[in-house]
Design an enzyme around this catalytic site. Structure first.
Site, PDB file in Angstrom:
ATOM      1  N   GLU A   1       0.842  -1.195  -0.085  1.00 29.16           N
ATOM      2  CA  GLU A   1       0.007  -0.067   0.022  1.00 29.16           C
ATOM      3  C   GLU A   1       1.070   1.081  -0.072  1.00 29.16           C
ATOM      4  O   GLU A   1       1.496   1.639   0.817  1.00 29.16           O
ATOM      5  CB  GLU A   1      -0.750  -0.159   1.207  1.00 29.16           C
ATOM      6  CG  GLU A   1      -1.670  -1.202   1.455  1.00 29.16           C
ATOM      7  CD  GLU A   1      -2.905  -1.314   0.570  1.00 29.16           C
ATOM      8  OE1 GLU A   1      -3.635  -2.125   0.583  1.00 29.16           O
ATOM      9  OE2 GLU A   1      -3.041  -0.449  -0.276  1.00 29.16           O
TER      10      GLU A   1
ATOM     11  N   CYS B   1      -2.852   8.833   2.775  1.00 32.94           N
ATOM     12  CA  CYS B   1      -2.459   8.416   1.505  1.00 32.94           C
ATOM     13  C   CYS B   1      -3.719   8.674   0.469  1.00 32.94           C
ATOM     14  O   CYS B   1      -3.333   8.695  -0.702  1.00 32.94           O
ATOM     15  CB  CYS B   1      -2.202   7.123   1.403  1.00 32.94           C
ATOM     16  SG  CYS B   1      -3.601   6.094   2.078  1.00 32.94           S
TER      17      CYS B   1
ATOM     18  N   GLU C   1       4.429  13.314  -5.003  1.00 32.80           N
ATOM     19  CA  GLU C   1       3.321  13.422  -3.541  1.00 32.80           C
ATOM     20  C   GLU C   1       4.226  14.200  -2.606  1.00 32.80           C
ATOM     21  O   GLU C   1       5.439  14.051  -2.695  1.00 32.80           O
ATOM     22  CB  GLU C   1       3.574  11.768  -3.031  1.00 32.80           C
ATOM     23  CG  GLU C   1       2.788  11.687  -1.736  1.00 32.80           C
ATOM     24  CD  GLU C   1       2.724  10.257  -1.273  1.00 32.80           C
ATOM     25  OE1 GLU C   1       3.713   9.585  -0.969  1.00 32.80           O
ATOM     26  OE2 GLU C   1       1.655   9.874  -1.004  1.00 32.80           O
TER      27      GLU C   1
HETATM   28  N1  LIG Z   1      -1.540   3.120   0.236  1.00 28.59           N
HETATM   29  C1  LIG Z   1      -1.738   3.299   1.544  1.00 28.59           C
HETATM   30  O1  LIG Z   1      -2.569   2.741   1.995  1.00 28.59           O
HETATM   31  C2  LIG Z   1      -0.788   4.316   2.485  1.00 28.59           C
HETATM   32  C3  LIG Z   1      -1.460   4.600   3.874  1.00 28.59           C
HETATM   33  C4  LIG Z   1      -0.557   5.298   4.383  1.00 28.59           C
HETATM   34  C5  LIG Z   1       0.546   6.033   3.973  1.00 28.59           C
HETATM   35  N2  LIG Z   1       1.026   5.660   2.765  1.00 28.59           N
HETATM   36  C6  LIG Z   1       2.297   6.106   2.304  1.00 28.59           C
HETATM   37  O2  LIG Z   1       3.236   6.175   3.245  1.00 28.59           O
HETATM   38  C7  LIG Z   1       4.030   7.392   2.992  1.00 28.59           C
HETATM   39  C8  LIG Z   1       4.350   7.996   4.479  1.00 28.59           C
HETATM   40  O3  LIG Z   1       4.744   7.003   5.375  1.00 28.59           O
HETATM   41  P1  LIG Z   1       6.246   6.823   5.797  1.00 28.59           P
HETATM   42  O4  LIG Z   1       6.926   8.077   5.417  1.00 28.59           O
HETATM   43  O5  LIG Z   1       6.227   6.116   7.041  1.00 28.59           O
HETATM   44  O6  LIG Z   1       6.881   5.732   4.778  1.00 28.59           O
HETATM   45  P2  LIG Z   1       8.339   5.296   4.696  1.00 28.59           P
HETATM   46  O7  LIG Z   1       8.218   4.259   3.201  1.00 28.59           O
HETATM   47  O8  LIG Z   1       9.451   6.332   4.825  1.00 28.59           O
HETATM   48  O9  LIG Z   1       8.227   4.149   5.825  1.00 28.59           O
HETATM   49  C9  LIG Z   1       7.352   3.261   5.947  1.00 28.59           C
HETATM   50  C10 LIG Z   1       7.822   2.296   6.766  1.00 28.59           C
HETATM   51  O10 LIG Z   1       9.047   1.505   6.191  1.00 28.59           O
HETATM   52  C11 LIG Z   1      10.090   1.409   7.039  1.00 28.59           C
HETATM   53  N3  LIG Z   1      11.198   1.326   5.854  1.00 28.59           N
HETATM   54  C12 LIG Z   1      11.971   2.335   5.466  1.00 28.59           C
HETATM   55  N4  LIG Z   1      12.731   1.810   4.602  1.00 28.59           N
HETATM   56  C13 LIG Z   1      12.951   0.298   4.789  1.00 28.59           C
HETATM   57  C14 LIG Z   1      13.646  -0.431   4.210  1.00 28.59           C
HETATM   58  N5  LIG Z   1      14.619  -0.403   3.406  1.00 28.59           N
HETATM   59  N6  LIG Z   1      13.397  -1.937   4.488  1.00 28.59           N
HETATM   60  C15 LIG Z   1      12.381  -2.322   5.368  1.00 28.59           C
HETATM   61  N7  LIG Z   1      11.648  -1.164   6.047  1.00 28.59           N
HETATM   62  C16 LIG Z   1      11.951   0.143   5.660  1.00 28.59           C
HETATM   63  C17 LIG Z   1       9.996   2.682   7.961  1.00 28.59           C
HETATM   64  O11 LIG Z   1      11.023   2.296   8.922  1.00 28.59           O
HETATM   65  C18 LIG Z   1       8.739   2.536   8.212  1.00 28.59           C
HETATM   66  O12 LIG Z   1       8.358   1.876   9.032  1.00 28.59           O
HETATM   67  C19 LIG Z   1       3.590   8.216   2.097  1.00 28.59           C
HETATM   68  O13 LIG Z   1       4.016   8.088   0.782  1.00 28.59           O
HETATM   69  C20 LIG Z   1       2.044   7.641   2.155  1.00 28.59           C
HETATM   70  O14 LIG Z   1       1.448   7.980   0.738  1.00 28.59           O
HETATM   71  C21 LIG Z   1       0.069   4.539   1.755  1.00 28.59           C
HETATM   72  O1  LIG Z   2      -3.076   7.224   4.845  1.00 34.34           O
HETATM   73  C1  LIG Z   2      -3.903   6.334   4.341  1.00 34.34           C
HETATM   74  C2  LIG Z   2      -5.062   5.697   4.799  1.00 34.34           C
HETATM   75  C3  LIG Z   2      -5.433   4.510   4.761  1.00 34.34           C
HETATM   76  C4  LIG Z   2      -6.569   3.969   5.094  1.00 34.34           C
HETATM   77  C5  LIG Z   2      -6.998   2.620   5.244  1.00 34.34           C
HETATM   78  O2  LIG Z   2      -6.225   1.801   4.798  1.00 34.34           O
HETATM   79  C6  LIG Z   2      -8.363   2.232   5.494  1.00 34.34           C
HETATM   80  O3  LIG Z   2      -9.200   3.116   5.720  1.00 34.34           O
HETATM   81  O4  LIG Z   2      -8.503   1.029   5.926  1.00 34.34           O
END
Ligand SMILES: NC(=O)c1ccc[n+]([C@@H]2O[C@H](COP(=O)([O-])OP(=O)(O)OC[C@H]3O[C@@H](n4cnc5c(N)ncnc54)[C@H](O)[C@@H]3O)[C@@H](O)[C@H]2O)c1
Ligand SMILES: O=C/C=C/C=C(\O)C(=O)O
Length: 485
Positions: A253, A287, A389
């Site tokens: 995700e 997100c 983003e």
């Molecule tokens: N599609 C969705 O449902 C959804 C939901 C919430 C957030 N997001 C996305 O998440 C991002 C923001 O969250 P973030 O800054 O925590 O994301 P991030 O990718 O920086 O980190 C996410 C997680 O991955 C871990 N991580 C980082 N590098 C890694 C590696 N090499 N190996 C294993 N784990 C690793 C981090 O420690 C953290 O726990 C935004 O891009 C947002 O769009 C997507």
């Molecule tokens: O920031 C992203 C939000 C995600 C929300 C869900 O995954 C959900 O509503 O189940």
């Protein structure tokens, strides 16, 4: 408020000799120290998760598992205020938001998947055989095993339980790596797991970072059977490569650059309310949130003016103030990232309708990770703030004249997570939604969630769908059994 935040391995809290700071984004003050899990702790967590599969958890009936998940829901709700305080300390988000979204969903995610596994049916075929007899074919689902769960910082409890809920409902065990920014609620959940009687080793939490830390140790661990990740697309790509070793299934995700499309026939007030929420809720750190708004030209000026008024009416403040509509960004690092995009927008020639900087805050909050809700107009579709983003409280609003034009613009992005379409013409809503290259399309609504529906992103926003029965595809191994009668 817990000062030392420990790992949770095999039903016990585990410290280490490496610590990192836990900060509150409202003033960037250090409010705790987090014990960083090394390779040894991750190995221990995976071993505990493996052992639990072979222990009482693996021997439980579906109904026994469901009863435990329902007990989890009750106990999270019993400790609602503790989860609320922990989540708001880590994120700075308004209590009004976390008490309506984050914590309730932290509990209801378990309920949703307990209900799903209780009610889901399998396949059955009666098969005529060449010798004139018959055979029966039916499906049987088994847990995939130990699931590595890597979580982001924006909705920490919600997004972690969105994965742990189905994983446990399907009989798996988990090792969770919360974001380094938001360790508290995943750690607190360990106490709840013990209290309700989830066997030790079923739920494990290891704290740390990504590369050369707990995140990488977990995703590259050969005894982890499946990996589910929520976070940035670039990170997801790294994890996908790690999953390839051992041909392990992944659920991703990832990022988004979601468009809202507002037609002139929309319910104007509803479109404004929904678009303000989708742009600025959780300080834009959702997100599914909107960073691009396309408005049919006849109502463009009126819409921009109403969005400006709404953004400027938002009360920026601390979690415990009931009047607060928007808190800070999660960290100084993220604040700098969002502010850099605000500079880029101006350099690219944007009209700053409102915002674009740091709000005036009282002295005791000046060091917080604050940013103004920001609206731009006037940029070409090629501008970076329209393509990339940002993950902050900002959006670009542009006019459009035809359905074809807005579909072309809205789909011209590497991401494809969500969209919100505002129109009272249902045929058009259906037509436009079908042509949007996303995983989730809302019409006359935003972030309206039925947990039985398919959830996930297209293009670079994700791989796979979770939610309802869709989660079975990732969290179970499907077997067909054929019996010759
Ligand atoms: N599609 C969705 O449902 C959804 C939901 C919430 C957030 N997001 C996305 O998440 C991002 C923001 O969250 P973030 O800054 O925590 O994301 P991030 O990718 O920086 O980190 C996410 C997680 O991955 C871990 N991580 C980082 N590098 C890694 C590696 N090499 N190996 C294993 N784990 C690793 C981090 O420690 C953290 O726990 C935004 O891009 C947002 O769009 C997507
Ligand atoms: O920031 C992203 C939000 C995600 C929300 C869900 O995954 C959900 O509503 O189940």
């Amino acid at each position: 408020m817990q000062k030392e935040i420990l790992n949770f391995i095999n039903g016990e809290y585990v410290s280490t000799d490496r610590w990192f700071e836990n900060r509150n984004p409202i003033n960037n003050a250090v409010i705790g120290q987090v014990a960083e899990a090394g390779k040894a702790e991750v190995d221990a967590a995976v071993a505990a998760a493996q052992a639990a599969l072979k222990g009482p958890w693996g021997k439980m009936t579906l109904n026994q598992r469901v009863d435990l998940l329902e007990a989890l829901v009750a106990e999270i709700n019993n400790r609602f205020d503790e989860f609320l305080e922990a989540e708001c300390a880590d994120t700075g988000k308004p209590r009004s938001l976390a008490s309506h979204i984050d914590i309730p969903r932290g509990a209801s995610n378990f309920k949703a998947f307990a209900d799903m596994v209780k009610n889901v049916s399998g396949e059955f075929f009666e098969t005529a055989t060449p010798d004139g007899s018959t055979a029966i074919n039916y499906t049987y689902r088994s847990p995939v095993g130990v699931v590595g769960v890597i979580c982001p910082w924006n909705l920490p409890l919600l997004l972690m339980t969105w994965k742990v809920g189905p994983a446990l409902a399907c009989g798996n065990t988990v090792v969770v790596k919360p974001s380094e920014e938001t360790p508290r609620t995943a750690t607190l959940l360990g106490e709840v797991m013990n209290k309700v009687g989830i066997p030790k080793g079923v739920y494990n939490v290891v704290h740390g970072f990504g590369p050369n830390s707990a995140g990488e140790f977990l995703t590259t661990h050969p005894d982890v059977n499946a990996l589910t990740f929520t976070g940035e697309t670039r990170t997801g790509e790294i994890i996908m490569k790690a999953a390839a070793n051992g041909s392990r299934p992944i659920s991703l995700e990832m990022g988004g650059k979601n468009a809202a499309i507002v037609f002139a026939d929309a319910d104007f007030d509803a479109a404004i309310e929904g678009t303000l929420r989708s742009c600025f809720a959780n300080c834009g750190q959702v997100c599914l949130g909107t960073e691009r708004v396309y408005v049919e030209r006849p109502i463009f000026d009126k819409f921009v003016a109403a969005m400006k008024a709404g953004a400027e009416n938002l009360k920026i403040g601390v979690p415990e103030d009931p009047a607060t509509n928007m808190g800070p960004l999660v960290s100084k690092e993220h604040q700098n990232k969002v502010l850099s995009y605000m500079r880029i927008a101006v350099e690219d020639g944007a009209t700053v309708v409102t915002g674009g900087g740091i709000p005036d805050m009282p002295d005791h909050l000046k060091d917080g990770c604050w940013v103004q809700p920001t609206i731009w107009t006037g940029l070409p579709e090629t501008a970076r703030v329209i393509k990339e983003e940002i993950f902050g409280p900002c959006c670009h609003i542009a006019p459009f004249d035809t359905e074809e034009e807005v579909l072309e613009k809205a789909n011209d992005n590497v991401y494809g997570l969500a969209t919100a379409i505002w129109t009272t013409n249902v045929s058009r809503a259906n037509r436009v939604a079908q042509q949007m290259e996303v995983g989730i399309a809302w019409v006359n609504s935003w972030f309206l969630r039925d947990l039985r529906t398919a959830f996930g992103g297209a293009k670079q926003s994700g791989i796979g769908r979770e939610g309802g029965v869709h989660s079975l595809e990732f969290y179970t191994e499907l077997k067909n059994i054929c019996i010759k009668l």
